[in-house]
Scaffold this motif. Sequence first.
Motif, PDB file in Angstrom:
ATOM      1  N   PHE A 183     -80.185  -9.664   7.186  1.00 46.11           N
ATOM      2  CA  PHE A 183     -81.342  -8.884   8.072  1.00 46.11           C
ATOM      3  C   PHE A 183     -82.650  -9.418   8.644  1.00 46.11           C
ATOM      4  CE2 PHE A 183     -77.511  -6.547   7.200  1.00 46.11           C
ATOM      5  CZ  PHE A 183     -76.779  -5.894   8.260  1.00 46.11           C
ATOM      6  N   THR A 231     -82.096  -5.487  11.832  1.00 46.29           N
ATOM      7  CA  THR A 231     -81.497  -6.359  12.546  1.00 46.29           C
ATOM      8  C   THR A 231     -80.438  -7.328  11.829  1.00 46.29           C
ATOM      9  OG1 THR A 231     -82.721  -6.069  14.504  1.00 46.29           O
ATOM     10  CG2 THR A 231     -81.109  -7.351  14.440  1.00 46.29           C
ATOM     11  N   SER A 253     -87.315  -0.769  11.451  1.00 46.27           N
ATOM     12  CA  SER A 253     -85.862  -0.533  11.810  1.00 46.27           C
ATOM     13  C   SER A 253     -85.593  -2.569  11.280  1.00 46.27           C
ATOM     14  CB  SER A 253     -85.955  -0.574  13.204  1.00 46.27           C
ATOM     15  OG  SER A 253     -86.858  -1.688  13.957  1.00 46.27           O
ATOM     16  N   SER A 301     -86.149  -7.983  10.364  1.00 48.35           N
ATOM     17  CA  SER A 301     -87.131  -6.473  10.699  1.00 48.35           C
ATOM     18  C   SER A 301     -88.461  -7.443  11.529  1.00 48.35           C
ATOM     19  CB  SER A 301     -87.578  -5.712   9.615  1.00 48.35           C
ATOM     20  OG  SER A 301     -88.185  -5.053  10.441  1.00 48.35           O
TER      21      SER A 301
END
Length: 455
Positions: free
Chosen positions: A221, A230, A228, A223
Amino acid sequence: MRIKFLSVILSFLLMSIAISSCLDSDDNYEYSSDATIRAFGIDTIGKGIYYKFTIDQLKREIYNVDSLPVGSDTIIDKILIDTLSVTGWVTSGLNDTLFNTSDSVDLREPIKLKVHAADGVTVREYTIKVNVHKQDPDSLIWREMAALPASPVSGKQKSVILKGELFVYTSSTTAYRSSLSTPASLQWSLINVELPEGAKLNSIVSFNDQLFITTTSGEAFYSDNGISWTQMDMQGMQMVTFLGGIPEDKIIGNKNILTGIFTKEGANYFCAKDTEEATWRKGEEVIPAGFPLEDIYSTVFTNASGIKQTVIVGNTETTVEETVPWFTMGGPTTMDGLTWTGMSTPTDFSCPAMKNPSIMYYGGLFYMMGGDFNIIRTSRVGIEWNEAATKFRYPTEIKVTPGEKEDDKDTIEYISLFKDKGDYSLAIDTKHYIWIVWNSDGSVWRGRQNKLGFK
């Protein structure tokens, strides 16, 4: 004939008058109005070191750009000005007494000199200031900062710098953040983060204004804000960890490259990609034995050829006898992130094996921290490692043991305040501050070598 003769006599008379007039003008001198100091210098300092002085003719200021070492006050309180080039003469003091360069002067405070031009009218006043370091430039100075509001609940945490802020991730749902715009103080704020399930805090890396993390299930992931996250398209690869980034290098045409390790059929391989592209490149060879797989720390330096190289250290799956830094390698025109070499040193100058090592290229040298946090190791090129200079140490307390006999010298020990403090995480910001956060109590320390803070 008489007329011609008279004209000749008249010519001689006119020439005589002209010559007489020229002879009389020899007594009319024009004196220079130049009242400038053209060269200035003081006697050598220390071991025959000569410091260059800058003359600002507009502001009429004379100063040294390179400051004298700490303690030079005891030298310049009585020193000679051995170079002073002017056309006229120089005076000083309230009474404008003639300045004599054979007399020593006190330059601990700025002094003023007046330069008088040869015309006796033009005068210019100069201020001479000798800059002296108030701090030892090579000393590493530490300061304990505001601790985290709560200690990491998981026993593990990760510190990273993102866009001028210090993030400390203490669990999969919480983190603390503070702006570094005023590094003298920290104002922690609790933030709720959306870390993916199974996220490995110790795998977070910061590169090119983004954070990257892997999970126990092999997902990855990123950020942009630290809050948050992604999911990344790993094209079927099971990610083990990110290694860090190789910054853009115009010399060899590299763009920003993100590097990592993926696993396939029980073997680990290198992978890398340009951060502006989606496609990952996969290494074909299994990574070498002893290559670090967890708790990765990376740093970047410019080698002798002017090419940027990324260097990492970390924890390995195998027992090792030394801590080995690994360097990105490449050809003359590229650094692809798929080729790494270990700088193992088969000599007495290898870096001893240490738990949770971190590496930094800092002030022109490599430094290694970690282990029991008793000694900092240093190297010029990452091969031969030695104990760092006494000025570059962890914060210490001094223990003095008096000599047993009257003539015996006292024994002085420097005891690291970090010794055996346990797990930690480390980050370095753009102002060269070293930030260390401790798992055991959430305490935060900030360190910087003095010269890296000088303007």
